[in-house]
Structure formats: structure tokens, C-alpha cells
Design a protein around this motif. Structure first.
Motif, PDB file in Angstrom:
ATOM      1  N   MET A   1      51.303  32.081  -3.698  1.00 30.10           N
ATOM      2  CA  MET A   1      50.445  31.990  -2.306  1.00 30.10           C
ATOM      3  C   MET A   1      50.843  30.892  -1.551  1.00 30.10           C
ATOM      4  N   ARG A   2      51.426  31.014  -0.064  1.00 32.38           N
ATOM      5  CA  ARG A   2      51.883  29.932   0.595  1.00 32.38           C
ATOM      6  C   ARG A   2      50.582  28.976   0.992  1.00 32.38           C
ATOM      7  N   SER A   3      50.736  27.887   1.428  1.00 28.06           N
ATOM      8  CA  SER A   3      49.620  26.999   1.770  1.00 28.06           C
ATOM      9  C   SER A   3      48.989  27.358   3.026  1.00 28.06           C
ATOM     10  N   PHE A   4      48.003  26.763   3.299  1.00 31.13           N
ATOM     11  CA  PHE A   4      47.133  27.592   4.450  1.00 31.13           C
ATOM     12  C   PHE A   4      46.113  26.343   4.742  1.00 31.13           C
ATOM     13  N   GLU A   5      45.791  26.225   6.050  1.00 30.46           N
ATOM     14  CA  GLU A   5      44.802  25.243   6.695  1.00 30.46           C
ATOM     15  C   GLU A   5      43.385  26.234   6.569  1.00 30.46           C
ATOM     16  N   TYR A   6      42.425  25.509   5.921  1.00 33.84           N
ATOM     17  CA  TYR A   6      41.014  26.032   5.724  1.00 33.84           C
ATOM     18  C   TYR A   6      40.011  25.387   6.715  1.00 33.84           C
ATOM     19  N   VAL A   7      39.374  26.293   7.413  1.00 38.57           N
ATOM     20  CA  VAL A   7      38.268  25.752   8.396  1.00 38.57           C
ATOM     21  C   VAL A   7      37.068  26.679   8.517  1.00 38.57           C
ATOM     22  N   ARG A   8      35.761  25.935   8.435  1.00 42.13           N
ATOM     23  CA  ARG A   8      34.714  26.590   8.249  1.00 42.13           C
ATOM     24  C   ARG A   8      33.895  26.642   9.723  1.00 42.13           C
ATOM     25  N   ALA A   9      33.795  27.975  10.033  1.00 42.77           N
ATOM     26  CA  ALA A   9      33.076  28.000  11.088  1.00 42.77           C
ATOM     27  C   ALA A   9      31.564  28.106  11.360  1.00 42.77           C
ATOM     28  N   THR A  10      31.058  27.441  12.511  1.00 41.53           N
ATOM     29  CA  THR A  10      29.437  27.583  12.391  1.00 41.53           C
ATOM     30  C   THR A  10      28.856  28.215  13.263  1.00 41.53           C
ATOM     31  N   GLU A  11      29.731  28.700  14.280  1.00 44.96           N
ATOM     32  CA  GLU A  11      29.218  29.707  15.472  1.00 44.96           C
ATOM     33  C   GLU A  11      30.126  30.823  15.552  1.00 44.96           C
ATOM     34  N   VAL A  12      29.989  31.717  16.104  1.00 43.80           N
ATOM     35  CA  VAL A  12      30.558  33.012  16.452  1.00 43.80           C
ATOM     36  C   VAL A  12      31.486  32.730  17.279  1.00 43.80           C
ATOM     37  N   SER A  13      31.410  31.854  18.458  1.00 41.24           N
ATOM     38  CA  SER A  13      32.040  31.589  19.578  1.00 41.24           C
ATOM     39  C   SER A  13      33.136  30.530  18.982  1.00 41.24           C
ATOM     40  N   ASP A  14      32.764  29.663  18.167  1.00 37.10           N
ATOM     41  CA  ASP A  14      33.852  28.666  17.466  1.00 37.10           C
ATOM     42  C   ASP A  14      34.803  29.696  16.735  1.00 37.10           C
ATOM     43  N   ALA A  15      34.504  30.532  15.952  1.00 32.41           N
ATOM     44  CA  ALA A  15      35.279  31.164  15.289  1.00 32.41           C
ATOM     45  C   ALA A  15      36.287  31.973  15.876  1.00 32.41           C
ATOM     46  N   VAL A  16      35.864  32.531  16.928  1.00 29.62           N
ATOM     47  CA  VAL A  16      36.630  33.283  17.843  1.00 29.62           C
ATOM     48  C   VAL A  16      37.942  32.438  18.594  1.00 29.62           C
ATOM     49  N   ARG A  17      37.071  31.298  19.031  1.00 29.99           N
ATOM     50  CA  ARG A  17      38.102  30.501  19.595  1.00 29.99           C
ATOM     51  C   ARG A  17      39.004  29.791  18.551  1.00 29.99           C
ATOM     52  N   LEU A  18      38.973  29.414  17.441  1.00 27.25           N
ATOM     53  CA  LEU A  18      39.816  28.927  16.431  1.00 27.25           C
ATOM     54  C   LEU A  18      40.850  30.164  16.205  1.00 27.25           C
ATOM     55  N   VAL A  19      40.478  31.483  15.944  1.00 22.34           N
ATOM     56  CA  VAL A  19      41.664  32.344  15.415  1.00 22.34           C
ATOM     57  C   VAL A  19      42.368  32.801  16.682  1.00 22.34           C
ATOM     58  N   SER A  20      41.776  32.637  17.789  1.00 24.01           N
ATOM     59  CA  SER A  20      42.462  33.239  19.097  1.00 24.01           C
ATOM     60  C   SER A  20      43.697  32.125  19.601  1.00 24.01           C
ATOM     61  N   ALA A  21      43.292  30.931  19.180  1.00 26.82           N
ATOM     62  CA  ALA A  21      44.248  29.866  19.418  1.00 26.82           C
ATOM     63  C   ALA A  21      45.431  29.878  18.719  1.00 26.82           C
ATOM     64  N   ARG A  22      45.514  30.404  17.673  1.00 26.27           N
ATOM     65  CA  ARG A  22      46.554  30.385  16.725  1.00 26.27           C
ATOM     66  C   ARG A  22      47.122  31.814  16.208  1.00 26.27           C
ATOM     67  N   PRO A  23      48.213  32.247  16.589  1.00 23.30           N
ATOM     68  CA  PRO A  23      48.733  33.510  15.916  1.00 23.30           C
ATOM     69  C   PRO A  23      48.792  33.751  14.687  1.00 23.30           C
ATOM     70  N   ASP A  24      48.749  32.872  13.656  1.00 26.99           N
ATOM     71  CA  ASP A  24      48.944  32.926  12.396  1.00 26.99           C
ATOM     72  C   ASP A  24      47.574  32.822  11.764  1.00 26.99           C
ATOM     73  N   ALA A  25      46.572  32.533  12.610  1.00 24.51           N
ATOM     74  CA  ALA A  25      45.087  32.425  11.873  1.00 24.51           C
ATOM     75  C   ALA A  25      44.263  33.701  11.587  1.00 24.51           C
ATOM     76  N   ALA A  26      43.652  33.855  10.666  1.00 27.87           N
ATOM     77  CA  ALA A  26      42.886  35.075  10.486  1.00 27.87           C
ATOM     78  C   ALA A  26      41.522  34.570   9.816  1.00 27.87           C
ATOM     79  N   TYR A  27      40.581  35.703   9.941  1.00 23.43           N
ATOM     80  CA  TYR A  27      39.133  35.436   9.524  1.00 23.43           C
ATOM     81  C   TYR A  27      39.092  35.709   7.727  1.00 23.43           C
ATOM     82  N   LEU A  28      37.948  34.813   7.183  1.00 22.09           N
ATOM     83  CA  LEU A  28      37.735  35.047   5.798  1.00 22.09           C
ATOM     84  C   LEU A  28      36.376  35.124   5.656  1.00 22.09           C
ATOM     85  N   ALA A  29      36.128  36.326   5.193  1.00 21.06           N
ATOM     86  CA  ALA A  29      34.559  36.602   4.725  1.00 21.06           C
ATOM     87  C   ALA A  29      34.462  36.821   3.018  1.00 21.06           C
ATOM     88  N   GLY A  30      34.303  37.885   2.586  1.00 16.45           N
ATOM     89  CA  GLY A  30      34.321  38.126   1.137  1.00 16.45           C
ATOM     90  C   GLY A  30      35.827  38.057   0.315  1.00 16.45           C
TER      91      GLY A  30
END
Length: 329
Positions: free
Chosen positions: A1-30
């Protein structure tokens, strides 16, 4: 597995903003499928945005619909009393869809977005995979395609959509709620997915940065009959060779409403609209069920390794129609 940055979002708008800003970003749930694909080297996001603390869990009855937050777990939804009373086909699909351990981790939003179990897609050493490497070909067509699709498939891709839950949800006309960088939108689940035969590498209508926030499930009418049958190689945790979600409204000996979803055979959860139309206005009976089953798979595209699914899907659907309607074999 390649290394990655991990961020925990506290608001829906923050999560959308973070992922939208980076083409290589993804959401993590279960992460029950996502992490496996990362370990296998199929996925390699540069940043994961953890959304598990967002206020997107829980169920709420709203009139004749059940609103389900995207972070509600499969186990939580299966235990909901409204699901048990008015949506038994959904409860059965949830309980047959995963082990108890997975149901306590896997979220509803994640389940709808799970990736195919195609062995060729999940092995980065396989050079031919139009889903993973557009334009490279389809190794499954040339290989062992037993667990692959016969509807919405062709020589470009025969990858199967693996979700059990999505099968009754497409039959019920569930609606997906989406939040993205440009605002909110809603889309019917059966329109949400794209066919592998048309776009192997693009599986749904989400654009980068959009997040599923919930699912709205219309309730069946009081007195409706419904169920979910899953045919698989073993009774313990296993994916479907074929499955059928069925709901019928019968009065005065006539079928007035029919809803049919098929799993284990389509490159997306399959709504059998022509089969439903075949049943409406007919008395419930074996011959009517067989006619509907033939219509349901009339557009199948098969290979020697998948041709058996056409007959198996018909038998599965006829059996579940008999079961929910009480028609003897």
C-alpha cells in the motif's frame, strides 16, 4: 500500500471542500472494500478524508418514505422497525449481504459504491482491464467469467455489480441524496449507475468531490408482499450467482403492482421493468411468472462461462415470485 495523507472531517462542507481540492483525494467511511483495494494496489489515493464523524447516520420515517443517512451501518438499517414492517425485502438483502462483523462496519453509502469483485480488476498484474486501464481490453472475456455479468455487458467489460442491498433499492425507486462543491442534488438509484458495456471505467454519475449523504427509500404499500432470494455457492458469506428482489400488490386475484430487481447478473443493479409490465394485470401463477422471467433476461449477453446464469436467474425469479405470492410449485 502506498503512503497517503489522512484527514478527519468534522463538517460535510469541509469534507467536500477537501476532496474537491485534490484530484487524488477520496472519502473514507467503513472502508470494507476500499482498504482491500488499496492493499492490492488497485487504488492509491494520496489523501483519505475520514467522514465517520459527520452527522450522516440514522434513519427517519418521513411520511411514506424512510430517509437513511449514508453513514448508517448495514446492521443498523436491518434492525430498523420500519424496515422490518414495510421493507422486508430490504432487510433480507442486508442480512444476506455480509457477515455480522462486516454489517457492523459497512455503511449504506459505501455499500452502494462498492467496486466489482471481478478478479481481473482486482489484480493489478493483469494487463487487460478496461475498468482499471481504459482501452486495454477485458481479460475476463478471455478467462474464467463465472462470477460475471450477462446484462449490461459486452466484449468491453463483463464486470458484475456486487451489492445485494442495491437490488431491492432500485426496485423500490430509492433516491440518492448527494452533496457536492456546487450544492445538493438528488438522483434515482437506478439512474445513478452506468453500464459496464458503455463506460467500464466510469461506474456512476458522481463527479469528483461529491458525497452521498443519504438514501430515501419509498415504503411499500400496506399489504404488499415482498422478499429477496439469493442463490450462491455456499450459505455463509458469499456473493450472489443470481438474486431476485420482488414486491407484489395483489388484490381480487390480480397483480396490480410488481417491482423486480435482479442481482448477480448485471453490470449494475438490474431493474426488470419489462418483466414488471408482463406481470401487472395477470393473476399470480407459474406460467405468468415464467413469462416475466424470460422477459427479464431477454437481452442477456453471454459467454460459455456465463450462459448458465440466464436459466439460473429465471429459476431464481420464478421461485421468489411463487414464495411471496404463495403460489404452489
Amino acid at each position: 500500500m502506498r503512503s497517503f495523507e489522512y484527514v478527519r472531517a468534522t463538517e460535510v462542507s469541509d469534507a467536500v471542500r477537501l476532496v474537491s481540492a485534490r484530484p487524488d483525494a477520496a472519502y473514507l467511511a467503513g472502508g470494507t472494500t476500499q482498504l482491500d483495494l488499496m492493499k492490492d494496489g488497485v487504488l492509491g489515493p494520496g489523501m483519505l478524508v475520514d467522514i465517520t464523524r459527520l452527522p450522516l447516520a440514522g434513519t427517519e420515517r418521513r411520511g411514506e418514505a424512510l430517509h437513511v443517512g449514508a453513514l448508517t451501518t448495514m446492521e443498523e438499517l436491518a434492525a430498523d422497525p420500519t424496515v422490518a414492517e414495510r421493507l422486508p425485502l430490504v432487510r433480507e438483502a442486508l442480512l444476506k449481504g455480509a457477515s455480522t462483523q462486516l454489517r457492523n462496519m459497512a455503511t449504506i453509502g459505501g455499500n452502494l459504491l462498492q467496486r466489482t469483485r471481478c478478479r481481473y480488476f482486482r489484480d493489478p498484474d493483469v494487463p487487460k482491464c478496461n475498468k482499471r486501464l481504459p482501452g486495454s481490453g477485458c481479460a475476463a472475456v478471455e478467462g474464467v467469467p463465472r462470477m460475471h455479468a450477462v446484462l449490461g455487458a459486452n466484449e468491453r467489460c463483463i464486470a458484475l455489480h456486487a451489492s445485494d442491498l442495491a437490488v431491492p433499492l432500485v426496485a423500490l425507486d430509492a433516491v440518492v441524496h448527494i452533496q457536492g462543491p456546487t450544492g445538493e442534488r438528488r438522483i434515482l438509484l437506478r439512474d445513478f449507475y452506468l453500464l459496464a458495456s458503455e463506460s467500464p471505467d466510469v461506474e456512476n454519475h458522481l463527479v469528483h468531490g461529491e458525497l452521498i449523504t443519504g438514501v430515501e427509500i419509498p415504503l411499500l404499500p400496506a399489504g404488499a408482499l415482498s422478499g429477496y432470494l439469493k442463490v450462491r455457492d455456499r450459505m455463509s458469506y458469499e456473493f450472489a450467482l443470481t438474486s431476485a428482489a420482488v414486491a407484489l400488490v395483489i388484490s381480487d386475484g390480480i397483480i396490480h403492482e410488481a417491482r423486480i430487481g435482479l442481482g448477480g447478473v448485471g453490470s449494475r443493479p438490474w431493474r426488470a421493468l419489462d418483466a414488471e409490465r408482463e406481470l401487472v394485470g395477470s393473476p399470480p401463477g407459474t406460467e405468468a411468472f415464467r413469462r416475466a422471467a424470460r422477459v427479464a433476461v431477454q437481452d442477456a449477453w453471454t459467454l460459455p462461462g456465463t450462459a448458465f446464469k440466464v436459466e439460473l436467474a429465471q429459476r431464481c425469479l420464478v421461485r421468489e415470485l411463487r414464495t411471496v405470492s404463495g403460489v404452489a410449485a
